[in-house]
Design an enzyme around this catalytic site. Sequence first.
Site, PDB file in Angstrom:
ATOM      1  N   CYS A 114       0.800  -1.226   0.000  1.00 15.62           N
ATOM      2  CA  CYS A 114       0.000   0.000   0.000  1.00 15.62           C
ATOM      3  C   CYS A 114       0.834   1.279   0.000  1.00 15.62           C
ATOM      4  CB  CYS A 114      -0.938  -0.008   1.200  1.00 15.62           C
ATOM      5  SG  CYS A 114      -1.952  -1.498   1.269  1.00 15.62           S
ATOM      6  N   HIS A 140      -2.845   8.062   6.265  1.00 15.84           N
ATOM      7  CA  HIS A 140      -3.038   6.720   5.708  1.00 15.84           C
ATOM      8  C   HIS A 140      -4.460   6.276   6.030  1.00 15.84           C
ATOM      9  CE1 HIS A 140      -1.983   2.897   4.063  1.00 15.84           C
ATOM     10  NE2 HIS A 140      -2.135   2.260   5.213  1.00 15.84           N
ATOM     11  N   GLU A 184      -1.356   5.440  13.892  1.00 17.07           N
ATOM     12  CA  GLU A 184      -0.992   6.620  13.098  1.00 17.07           C
ATOM     13  C   GLU A 184      -1.157   7.892  13.918  1.00 17.07           C
ATOM     14  OE1 GLU A 184      -1.641   8.545   8.653  1.00 17.07           O
ATOM     15  OE2 GLU A 184      -3.015   6.980   9.341  1.00 17.07           O
ATOM     16  N   LYS A 230      -9.520   8.099   2.090  1.00 22.11           N
ATOM     17  CA  LYS A 230      -9.953   6.710   1.864  1.00 22.11           C
ATOM     18  C   LYS A 230     -11.413   6.512   2.256  1.00 22.11           C
ATOM     19  CE  LYS A 230      -5.534   4.204   2.293  1.00 22.11           C
ATOM     20  NZ  LYS A 230      -4.584   5.294   2.579  1.00 22.11           N
ATOM     21  N   HIS A 278      -9.655   2.228  -0.148  1.00 25.30           N
ATOM     22  CA  HIS A 278      -8.230   1.919  -0.073  1.00 25.30           C
ATOM     23  C   HIS A 278      -7.837   1.221  -1.365  1.00 25.30           C
ATOM     24  CE1 HIS A 278      -4.308   0.992   1.061  1.00 25.30           C
ATOM     25  NE2 HIS A 278      -4.489   0.479   2.270  1.00 25.30           N
ATOM     26  N   PHE A 332       1.615  -3.134   4.601  1.00 23.13           N
ATOM     27  CA  PHE A 332       1.983  -4.431   5.144  1.00 23.13           C
ATOM     28  C   PHE A 332       3.460  -4.682   4.832  1.00 23.13           C
ATOM     29  CE2 PHE A 332      -2.413  -6.739   5.092  1.00 23.13           C
ATOM     30  CZ  PHE A 332      -2.794  -6.001   6.192  1.00 23.13           C
TER      31      PHE A 332
END
Length: 407
Positions: A164, A296, A307, A328, A333, A392
């Site tokens: 991502c 994010h 975050e 998002k 996403h 990830f």
Amino acid sequence: MGLRRVVITGIGVVSALGHGRAAFWEALREGRPGIAPIEAVDCSQMRFRNGAEVRGFNPEAHMDAREAGFLDRFAQFALIAAREAVADSGLEFTPALRETAAVVTGSCVGGQSTQDQGFVDLYLEKRPRVHPLTIPKTMANAGASRISLEYGLHGPAFTISTACSSSNHALGQAFWLLRQGAVSVAIAGGSEAPFSMGLLKAWEALRVVSPDTCRPFCRDRRGMILGEGAAMLVLEALDAARARGARIYAEIVGFGMSSDAHHITQPSMEGPARAMRMALSDGAAPPEAVGYVNAHGTGTPANDPTETRAIREVFGAHADRLAVSSTKSMHGHALGAAGGLEAAATALALHHGILPPTANFTEADPECGLDVIPNVARRAEPEYAISNSFAFGGLNAVVAFRRWIGM
């Protein structure tokens, strides 16, 4: 020759918020999500049924059927977004410019739809062979290669795949290449088309996808919503952009990246904080001059408080004065394309002086105690902004922007 300043002169978007940059920005400004029941795949037996799809997309409205047949959906998105960005920039690729023009894209899964169909043909339908274009359609660099071919660009053309964070890594590498003078211009961003049965089942198994919608930073958030699309930016050296009288959306001033070295899926606070600090340092941007963070902000239980802690670690008391939002909540996403869409959103926000909201917001979570611009866009003209992407594998990439005021 010293380091060159780099500016954004063109933006192209394909997203669940509509076809093109104007529709994308209008929906962001209005806080209008593009999340709805998934149409590409029968999700009736899945834990989730909603996604942020690019609806009403007909590739043959943009290219002939033969060309469309050579490209997976994700690469079609990349090409269409690049065409809009280049047209928007007003850039003319002269023979000299083509020699040192770069294409740097990000994609997490590449031609997933093509690959999935190949497996259906081979294993389910028991056909003895798959489509002869399966390899060129599935390769993650298909979008970058097709954009290079479109304009006859002979400089570096490559794709970065870091889950991502792919698009932000692509934008950062393009920015650095331009800043140091290695290339003359760059088309950079990302594309993704993950709505195929195999990949959706894989995401279902992770149990991080929301059964309804995406509510980043909310107490009742239930997970992420998958999205698709593409965003491409035309990046140029400031001197070249000025020389041809180009309209400038924003300046990219810094880039930072880091690895958590912590866990394959669980986020850490230290890695994202390190990447944010690096981006600010790289761009000589004082933390107290940053007024907006495009987070994010996935809406998962683990990401949002982590975050939040990272932002507070970097900005200290100034975090209470920061405007933070997750777009998002509207465009979903989009995995490897997420950073591209969010860079486009951040540049447009700085250009128009309007900060997009975090949509679908219901109730604040004390663990996410930031000003997340709930539901309604806000007029503001911050000097600096950053856009966060965390992936990830513990891979973090942050791009720092500066509002363009004709300096």
